[in-house]
Design an enzyme around this catalytic site. Structure first.
Site, mmCIF file in Angstrom:
data_model
loop_
_atom_site.group_PDB
_atom_site.id
_atom_site.type_symbol
_atom_site.label_atom_id
_atom_site.label_comp_id
_atom_site.label_asym_id
_atom_site.label_seq_id
_atom_site.Cartn_x
_atom_site.Cartn_y
_atom_site.Cartn_z
ATOM 1 N N ASP A 153 29.920 45.925 61.401
ATOM 2 C CA ASP A 153 30.939 46.837 60.884
ATOM 3 C C ASP A 153 30.558 48.274 61.233
ATOM 4 O OD1 ASP A 153 33.334 47.074 58.802
ATOM 5 O OD2 ASP A 153 31.890 48.663 58.336
ATOM 6 N N ILE A 154 31.494 49.012 61.834
ATOM 7 C CA ILE A 154 31.236 50.417 62.158
ATOM 8 C C ILE A 154 31.208 51.223 60.859
ATOM 9 C CG2 ILE A 154 32.080 52.452 63.391
ATOM 10 C CD1 ILE A 154 33.400 50.608 65.398
ATOM 11 N N ASN A 161 39.316 57.908 61.613
ATOM 12 C CA ASN A 161 40.782 57.966 61.647
ATOM 13 C C ASN A 161 41.309 59.135 60.822
ATOM 14 O OD1 ASN A 161 41.293 55.741 63.331
ATOM 15 N ND2 ASN A 161 41.150 54.295 61.633
ATOM 16 N N ASP A 170 40.851 54.567 68.014
ATOM 17 C CA ASP A 170 41.009 53.528 69.042
ATOM 18 C C ASP A 170 39.976 53.696 70.144
ATOM 19 O OD1 ASP A 170 43.125 52.506 67.636
ATOM 20 O OD2 ASP A 170 44.676 53.353 68.921
ATOM 21 N N GLU A 196 37.627 47.253 62.102
ATOM 22 C CA GLU A 196 36.422 47.829 62.706
ATOM 23 C C GLU A 196 35.257 46.860 62.689
ATOM 24 O OE1 GLU A 196 36.420 49.337 58.373
ATOM 25 O OE2 GLU A 196 37.866 48.783 59.921
#
Length: 280
Positions: A153-154, A161, A170, A196
């Site tokens: 997971d980022i 965002n 993106d 993500e």
């Protein structure tokens, strides 16, 4: 062609005469049977029989003429190819139907390929999506369905965002997918799990090897970041679980729990799911 050569001593060599012979015999078998029956019983109407025979001969000739007209382009094309000349308009005449059918089949095949790709590939990152990832795992032979699965997971991706816009989000997702794909082995499988989150299957790896591989990627993210938030390089958290070919859902559930532990411990770290023996 084998039938054509094998029957050369029975039928004429000319294709047109062969067609005429076959058509004549096929259409006159009932008449010949009627003639044999009539001669045996003496109940034949000879004038009507002769008239009907002549009529069928004319019909056979007309059919042969039509077949010959259909064969003319083929003969012209064959002669042109044999002489090494340009086939001219003969090729489109002969090939129109075949070319149309082939084009239709090719379009259908391309459409099926596009649908398969859309169903199994993430359009943003170009790597497999969850469905494609699971399909690849399911397609592996039994002796290769073992190793480690990881869910990644980022960290703080929502801030990317919110602060820099979805276009930057993106770009980060695509860059992260490229980074993962470039830094794992060719036998390992990488996919976008959703949002993500990403997934990796480390084939024939123990937890130490998978953890070391992810640690190397994390180090690369710090020295060569794909982006930053408030001046800090974008990082990731990961959970690893050993998989020996059993239920995938269980392995991913355990990897997800390990990922949760990594987040709760401060993020930018890798946690392993405890082994079943340890839990017992």
């Amino acid at each position: 062609m084998q039938f054509y050569l094998a029957t050369s001593f029975i039928f004429p060599r000319s294709l047109r005469l062969r067609l005429f012979t076959l058509c004549f015999i096929a259409t006159h078998l009932p008449l010949l049977g009627y003639l044999a029956w009539g001669l045996a019983t003496g109940r034949i109407a000879l004038p009507e029989f002769v008239l009907l025979t002549l009529a069928t001969v004319v019909g056979t000739g007309i059919a042969l003429f039509g077949i010959g007209a259909l064969l003319n382009p083929i003969h012209a094309l064959a002669e042109a190819l044999h002489d090494g000349k340009d086939a001219g308009p003969a090729l489109p005449v002969v090939g129109d139907v075949i070319q149309t059918l082939y084009a239709g089949v090719q379009r259908a095949r391309d459409r099926i390929d596009d649908l398969h790709q859309a169903a199994h590939e993430d359009p943003l990152t170009g790597i497999a999506n969850r469905r494609g990832f699971l399909a690849e795992l399911d397609a592996l032979p039994a002796d290769r369905r073992r190793g480690c699965v990881a869910i990644i997971d980022i960290d703080y991706f929502k801030r990317v965002n919110d602060l820099m816009g979805h276009e930057e989000g993106d770009r980060v997702l695509a860059a992260f997918a490229t980074r993962l794909s470039a830094l794992v082995r060719r036998v390992d499988l990488v996919a976008r799990w959703g949002g993500e989150e990403f997934a990796i299957f480390f084939q024939d790896c123990i937890e130490d090897e998978a953890s070391w591989s992810l640690a190397r990627i994390a180090s690369r993210m710090r020295t060569h970041p794909i982006g930053d938030i408030h001046g800090r390089p974008i990082s990731f958290s990961a959970g690893i679980c050993r998989w020996n070919g059993g239920e995938l859902e269980d392995a991913f559930a355990r990897a997800d729990e390990a990922l949760y532990d990594a987040k709760q411990s401060g993020r930018d770290r890798i946690c392993r799911a405890p082994s079943l023996l340890q839990e017992v």
